[in-house]
Scaffold this motif. Structure first.
Motif, PDB file in Angstrom:
ATOM      1  N   GLU A   1      -6.287  44.742 -19.323  1.00  0.00           N
ATOM      2  CA  GLU A   1      -7.576  44.067 -19.485  1.00  0.00           C
ATOM      3  C   GLU A   1      -7.396  42.610 -19.892  1.00  0.00           C
ATOM      4  O   GLU A   1      -8.087  41.714 -19.376  1.00  0.00           O
ATOM      5  N   GLN A   2      -6.437  42.379 -20.810  1.00  0.00           N
ATOM      6  CA  GLN A   2      -6.226  41.019 -21.288  1.00  0.00           C
ATOM      7  C   GLN A   2      -5.683  40.113 -20.179  1.00  0.00           C
ATOM      8  O   GLN A   2      -6.162  38.988 -19.969  1.00  0.00           O
ATOM      9  N   ILE A   3      -4.670  40.611 -19.469  1.00  0.00           N
ATOM     10  CA  ILE A   3      -4.063  39.798 -18.417  1.00  0.00           C
ATOM     11  C   ILE A   3      -5.052  39.573 -17.270  1.00  0.00           C
ATOM     12  O   ILE A   3      -5.098  38.481 -16.682  1.00  0.00           O
ATOM     13  N   GLU A   4      -5.830  40.592 -16.967  1.00  0.00           N
ATOM     14  CA  GLU A   4      -6.827  40.422 -15.903  1.00  0.00           C
ATOM     15  C   GLU A   4      -7.823  39.317 -16.266  1.00  0.00           C
ATOM     16  O   GLU A   4      -8.155  38.454 -15.438  1.00  0.00           O
ATOM     17  N   GLN A   5      -8.258  39.325 -17.506  1.00  0.00           N
ATOM     18  CA  GLN A   5      -9.187  38.289 -17.965  1.00  0.00           C
ATOM     19  C   GLN A   5      -8.514  36.914 -18.007  1.00  0.00           C
ATOM     20  O   GLN A   5      -9.097  35.905 -17.591  1.00  0.00           O
ATOM     21  N   ASP A   6      -7.281  36.880 -18.505  1.00  0.00           N
ATOM     22  CA  ASP A   6      -6.568  35.602 -18.597  1.00  0.00           C
ATOM     23  C   ASP A   6      -6.335  34.992 -17.216  1.00  0.00           C
ATOM     24  O   ASP A   6      -6.465  33.772 -17.036  1.00  0.00           O
ATOM     25  N   ALA A   7      -5.958  35.833 -16.278  1.00  0.00           N
ATOM     26  CA  ALA A   7      -5.692  35.339 -14.923  1.00  0.00           C
ATOM     27  C   ALA A   7      -6.962  34.761 -14.286  1.00  0.00           C
ATOM     28  O   ALA A   7      -6.924  33.697 -13.647  1.00  0.00           O
ATOM     29  N   ARG A   8      -8.070  35.472 -14.446  1.00  0.00           N
ATOM     30  CA  ARG A   8      -9.324  34.957 -13.900  1.00  0.00           C
ATOM     31  C   ARG A   8      -9.748  33.668 -14.594  1.00  0.00           C
ATOM     32  O   ARG A   8     -10.216  32.710 -13.942  1.00  0.00           O
ATOM     33  N   GLN A   9      -9.608  33.641 -15.925  1.00  0.00           N
ATOM     34  CA  GLN A   9      -9.991  32.437 -16.661  1.00  0.00           C
ATOM     35  C   GLN A   9      -9.124  31.242 -16.254  1.00  0.00           C
ATOM     36  O   GLN A   9      -9.612  30.117 -16.115  1.00  0.00           O
ATOM     37  N   ALA A  10      -7.830  31.485 -16.080  1.00  0.00           N
ATOM     38  CA  ALA A  10      -6.928  30.411 -15.672  1.00  0.00           C
ATOM     39  C   ALA A  10      -7.322  29.872 -14.299  1.00  0.00           C
ATOM     40  O   ALA A  10      -7.270  28.653 -14.052  1.00  0.00           O
ATOM     41  N   ALA A  11      -7.717  30.770 -13.411  1.00  0.00           N
ATOM     42  CA  ALA A  11      -8.128  30.343 -12.068  1.00  0.00           C
ATOM     43  C   ALA A  11      -9.394  29.488 -12.137  1.00  0.00           C
ATOM     44  O   ALA A  11      -9.518  28.457 -11.450  1.00  0.00           O
ATOM     45  N   VAL A  12     -10.351  29.896 -12.968  1.00  0.00           N
ATOM     46  CA  VAL A  12     -11.598  29.139 -13.117  1.00  0.00           C
ATOM     47  C   VAL A  12     -11.321  27.771 -13.727  1.00  0.00           C
ATOM     48  O   VAL A  12     -11.839  26.740 -13.251  1.00  0.00           O
ATOM     49  N   MET A  13     -10.520  27.733 -14.785  1.00  0.00           N
ATOM     50  CA  MET A  13     -10.215  26.460 -15.438  1.00  0.00           C
ATOM     51  C   MET A  13      -9.479  25.517 -14.490  1.00  0.00           C
ATOM     52  O   MET A  13      -9.726  24.303 -14.474  1.00  0.00           O
ATOM     53  N   SER A  14      -8.594  26.050 -13.691  1.00  0.00           N
ATOM     54  CA  SER A  14      -7.865  25.227 -12.746  1.00  0.00           C
ATOM     55  C   SER A  14      -8.804  24.648 -11.693  1.00  0.00           C
ATOM     56  O   SER A  14      -8.697  23.457 -11.341  1.00  0.00           O
ATOM     57  N   ALA A  15      -9.722  25.460 -11.187  1.00  0.00           N
ATOM     58  CA  ALA A  15     -10.689  24.972 -10.194  1.00  0.00           C
ATOM     59  C   ALA A  15     -11.591  23.902 -10.794  1.00  0.00           C
ATOM     60  O   ALA A  15     -11.923  22.893 -10.137  1.00  0.00           O
ATOM     61  N   GLN A  16     -11.998  24.107 -12.048  1.00  0.00           N
ATOM     62  CA  GLN A  16     -12.845  23.114 -12.713  1.00  0.00           C
ATOM     63  C   GLN A  16     -12.108  21.793 -12.919  1.00  0.00           C
ATOM     64  O   GLN A  16     -12.702  20.709 -12.800  1.00  0.00           O
ATOM     65  N   ALA A  17     -10.829  21.870 -13.239  1.00  0.00           N
ATOM     66  CA  ALA A  17     -10.043  20.651 -13.415  1.00  0.00           C
ATOM     67  C   ALA A  17      -9.977  19.860 -12.109  1.00  0.00           C
ATOM     68  O   ALA A  17     -10.083  18.619 -12.096  1.00  0.00           O
ATOM     69  N   VAL A  18      -9.824  20.587 -10.996  1.00  0.00           N
ATOM     70  CA  VAL A  18      -9.803  19.919  -9.693  1.00  0.00           C
ATOM     71  C   VAL A  18     -11.158  19.275  -9.406  1.00  0.00           C
ATOM     72  O   VAL A  18     -11.237  18.121  -8.951  1.00  0.00           O
ATOM     73  N   GLN A  19     -12.241  20.013  -9.665  1.00  0.00           N
ATOM     74  CA  GLN A  19     -13.577  19.466  -9.430  1.00  0.00           C
ATOM     75  C   GLN A  19     -13.846  18.231 -10.291  1.00  0.00           C
ATOM     76  O   GLN A  19     -14.463  17.260  -9.837  1.00  0.00           O
ATOM     77  N   GLU A  20     -13.391  18.266 -11.527  1.00  0.00           N
ATOM     78  CA  GLU A  20     -13.594  17.127 -12.417  1.00  0.00           C
ATOM     79  C   GLU A  20     -12.880  15.883 -11.891  1.00  0.00           C
ATOM     80  O   GLU A  20     -13.439  14.781 -11.871  1.00  0.00           O
ATOM     81  N   LEU A  21     -11.653  16.061 -11.441  1.00  0.00           N
ATOM     82  CA  LEU A  21     -10.912  14.926 -10.905  1.00  0.00           C
ATOM     83  C   LEU A  21     -11.490  14.470  -9.568  1.00  0.00           C
ATOM     84  O   LEU A  21     -11.498  13.266  -9.267  1.00  0.00           O
ATOM     85  N   GLN A  22     -11.983  15.400  -8.767  1.00  0.00           N
ATOM     86  CA  GLN A  22     -12.637  15.018  -7.514  1.00  0.00           C
ATOM     87  C   GLN A  22     -13.872  14.160  -7.792  1.00  0.00           C
ATOM     88  O   GLN A  22     -14.122  13.161  -7.105  1.00  0.00           O
ATOM     89  N   THR A  23     -14.632  14.569  -8.811  1.00  0.00           N
ATOM     90  CA  THR A  23     -15.811  13.791  -9.185  1.00  0.00           C
ATOM     91  C   THR A  23     -15.422  12.413  -9.684  1.00  0.00           C
ATOM     92  O   THR A  23     -16.053  11.398  -9.346  1.00  0.00           O
ATOM     93  N   ARG A  24     -14.370  12.354 -10.476  1.00  0.00           N
ATOM     94  CA  ARG A  24     -13.928  11.074 -11.003  1.00  0.00           C
ATOM     95  C   ARG A  24     -13.485  10.151  -9.868  1.00  0.00           C
ATOM     96  O   ARG A  24     -13.791   8.956  -9.857  1.00  0.00           O
ATOM     97  N   VAL A  25     -12.754  10.691  -8.915  1.00  0.00           N
ATOM     98  CA  VAL A  25     -12.313   9.894  -7.763  1.00  0.00           C
ATOM     99  C   VAL A  25     -13.522   9.433  -6.947  1.00  0.00           C
ATOM    100  O   VAL A  25     -13.585   8.282  -6.493  1.00  0.00           O
ATOM    101  N   ALA A  26     -14.499  10.334  -6.750  1.00  0.00           N
ATOM    102  CA  ALA A  26     -15.696   9.962  -5.996  1.00  0.00           C
ATOM    103  C   ALA A  26     -16.462   8.843  -6.694  1.00  0.00           C
ATOM    104  O   ALA A  26     -16.977   7.918  -6.041  1.00  0.00           O
ATOM    105  N   VAL A  27     -16.525   8.909  -8.026  1.00  0.00           N
ATOM    106  CA  VAL A  27     -17.197   7.849  -8.786  1.00  0.00           C
ATOM    107  C   VAL A  27     -16.450   6.526  -8.618  1.00  0.00           C
ATOM    108  O   VAL A  27     -17.062   5.463  -8.422  1.00  0.00           O
ATOM    109  N   ASP A  28     -15.133   6.582  -8.679  1.00  0.00           N
ATOM    110  CA  ASP A  28     -14.329   5.364  -8.505  1.00  0.00           C
ATOM    111  C   ASP A  28     -14.559   4.765  -7.111  1.00  0.00           C
ATOM    112  O   ASP A  28     -14.708   3.543  -6.966  1.00  0.00           O
ATOM    113  N   GLU A  29     -14.577   5.622  -6.099  1.00  0.00           N
ATOM    114  CA  GLU A  29     -14.772   5.140  -4.732  1.00  0.00           C
ATOM    115  C   GLU A  29     -16.169   4.556  -4.546  1.00  0.00           C
ATOM    116  O   GLU A  29     -16.338   3.527  -3.884  1.00  0.00           O
ATOM    117  N   THR A  30     -17.168   5.227  -5.105  1.00  0.00           N
ATOM    118  CA  THR A  30     -18.542   4.726  -4.982  1.00  0.00           C
ATOM    119  C   THR A  30     -18.693   3.375  -5.670  1.00  0.00           C
ATOM    120  O   THR A  30     -19.382   2.477  -5.164  1.00  0.00           O
TER     121      THR A  30
END
Length: 494
Positions: A248-277
């Protein structure tokens, strides 16, 4: 004293009579000497002016061979529509929808000026370059954020793969899949640190289960004490609980890690888009932004100034190495293929503006006296100016040949709302002498005659005839100057 019967008295009585007779005779001789030769006949109806006064109607002869040299042109007086127009003074101005006053969006030093006053420019053409610290910092920030985004994407690819594989392994473990099969299916699939944790707990659980299964039959034979069975059951229960908790713990950790990683990518994508704009707002196109390289050096701080549309440089207030900012206009560009016609319409002419929107109006310029221009009205004003008591009129005119220059004064003709059908002749037919208007009639062959007329309304081409002519009368419309010269010569000869 002489008597009434004496000769002296008789002479004195006849003297006044003789003086009166002599005066009358002298007056008659004077009248005969001064009388014109053509005044012997009484004036006819055709020889009178429109108000009844006698007019000179002697025939004027002009040989037909001289007509071409005199440019004689004869047309009949005709009944037709007389278009009347109200004349206003207007002005040519820039098309305000196609003029740009260009200010740099950043502070900096002018590194390059690529255009001069009067140059034609195309949309997107570079006109100047501003070297700006703000632009350089924005460029470097974008390069850094793009680098971080690349790292985050690679990390996210790994994290998402680990999460997916971990979920698959957990499903195998919950299905009590043999250890050998689990290892076979999960071989060469990234699991990170989760592989060892899950396999260790799963093997411990499997071992505890096998140990309990081995000891249980021996208890019935009395070979194994009940205490050993109890300890084996406790070990298996503990291993099962540990495995379940870990799953249960590893299943939750793995999913949370995947979500956090995707959010980090989205945050940097937004930052790059702001810089370009931000750079696009400063005038950079997407192509230039896509090729940013930190190794470009000081060129990263260059902010180009581009032409907003096809036009002509009408003002230039920038010099090389000059310091400029957002409050400094450096260039002006205007599209001169169209211009605006502006005019102030007085209150008494407001009725002429009814239904004038999208209608055409004609105007003339002293610079091009033989040319009539046209413009389309698009605004007729909504407020009367309190100082001038006028309403603004705006029209747009084609200026592809650049004949109309902004600032030029012109004469505008507003068409009348109603048209009149009247007897009329061209304005070129009207002659004047001693304050009277007249025309020359063609009487046939080489003969012409003056005919006084009374004039009415007029426009730029024709004039209304109120009296003196009838429809169909053949009137000299061009070349009348030659006939007038001959008429005046005959008068002087008399």
């Amino acid at each position: 004293m002489a008597s009434s019967s004496s000769p002296a008295f008789a002479v004195r009585r006849l003297l006044p009579v003789l003086l009166a007779a002599f005066a009358a005779a002298a007056a008659g001789v004077s009248w005969l000497a001064l009388r014109p030769r053509n005044a012997a006949a009484p004036a006819s109806h055709a020889d009178t002016t429109p108000d009844g006064a006698a007019a000179t109607a002697a025939a004027i002869t002009l040989p037909r061979g001289s007509w071409r040299a005199a440019a004689i042109d004869i047309q009949p007086a005709a009944v037709g529509v007389l278009d009347q127009a109200t004349t206003l003074t207007g002005k040519i101005t820039l098309n305000e929808d196609r003029v740009a006053h260009i200010y740099p969006l950043v502070e900096g030093r002018v590194a390059e000026v690529d255009v001069g006053l009067g140059d034609a420019v195309k949309k997107g053409q570079q006109m100047a370059i501003i070297q700006s610290r703000e632009v350089g910092q924005a460029m470097l920030q974008l390069a850094q954020d793009r680098l971080q985004l690349g790292f985050a994407r690679r990390k996210d690819t790994w994290t998402q793969s680990v999460s997916t594989n971990t979920q698959a392994m957990i499903q195998l473990l919950r299905a009590n899949t043999p250890v050998e099969e689990v290892e076979t299916q999960m071989r060469n699939r990234p699991l990170g640190e989760y592989r060892d944790k899950l396999m260790t707990a799963y093997i411990a659980h499997a071992t505890a289960r096998k140990n309990l299964d081995r000891l249980t039959p021996l208890q019935d034979q009395g070979i194994v004490a009940a205490r050993q069975i109890f300890e084996a059951e406790a070990a298996w229960t503990t291993a099962r609980a540990t495995l379940q908790s870990l799953l249960e713990q590893i299943e939750q950790d793995a999913r949370q890690a995947a979500v956090m990683s995707a959010q980090a990518v989205q945050e940097l994508q937004t930052r790059v888009a702001v810089d370009e704009t931000a750079l696009e707002i400063l005038g950079f196109d997407r192509g230039a932004i896509a090729t940013i390289d930190p190794q470009q050096g000081e060129a990263l701080a260059h902010c180009p100034i581009h032409a907003p549309f096809d036009g002509t440089v009408i003002s230039k207030d920038v010099a090389l190495l000059e310091h400029v900012g957002p409050t400094n206009q450096i260039l002006g560009v205007a599209d001169l293929t169209t211009v605006w016609l502006t005019a102030d319409v007085y209150e008494e002419h407001l009725r002429l503006l009814q239904r004038a929107a999208n209608q055409s109006v004609t105007f003339r310029s002293a610079a091009w006296p033989d040319r009539v221009f046209a413009a389309r009205i698009f605004y007729t004003g909504d407020i009367v100016d309190s100082a001038t008591r006028t309403v603004a009129l705006r029209a747009v005119a084609d200026n592809a040949d650049r004949m109309l220059k902004p600032g030029m004064f012109v004469t505008v003709e507003l068409p009348a709302p109603a048209q009149a059908t009247v007897l009329q002749v061209p304005l070129t037919a009207i002659q004047e002498h001693e304050g009277r208007a007249f025309v020359f009639l063609h009487m046939g062959d080489d003969a012409f005659q003056r005919r006084d007329v009374k004039l009415g309304r007029r426009n730029a081409q024709g004039v209304e005839i109120l009296a003196g002519l009838a429809a169909g009368d053949r009137v000299v419309v061009n070349g009348g100057f030659a006939l007038k010269s001959r008429m005046l010569a005959d008068l002087l000869a008399e």
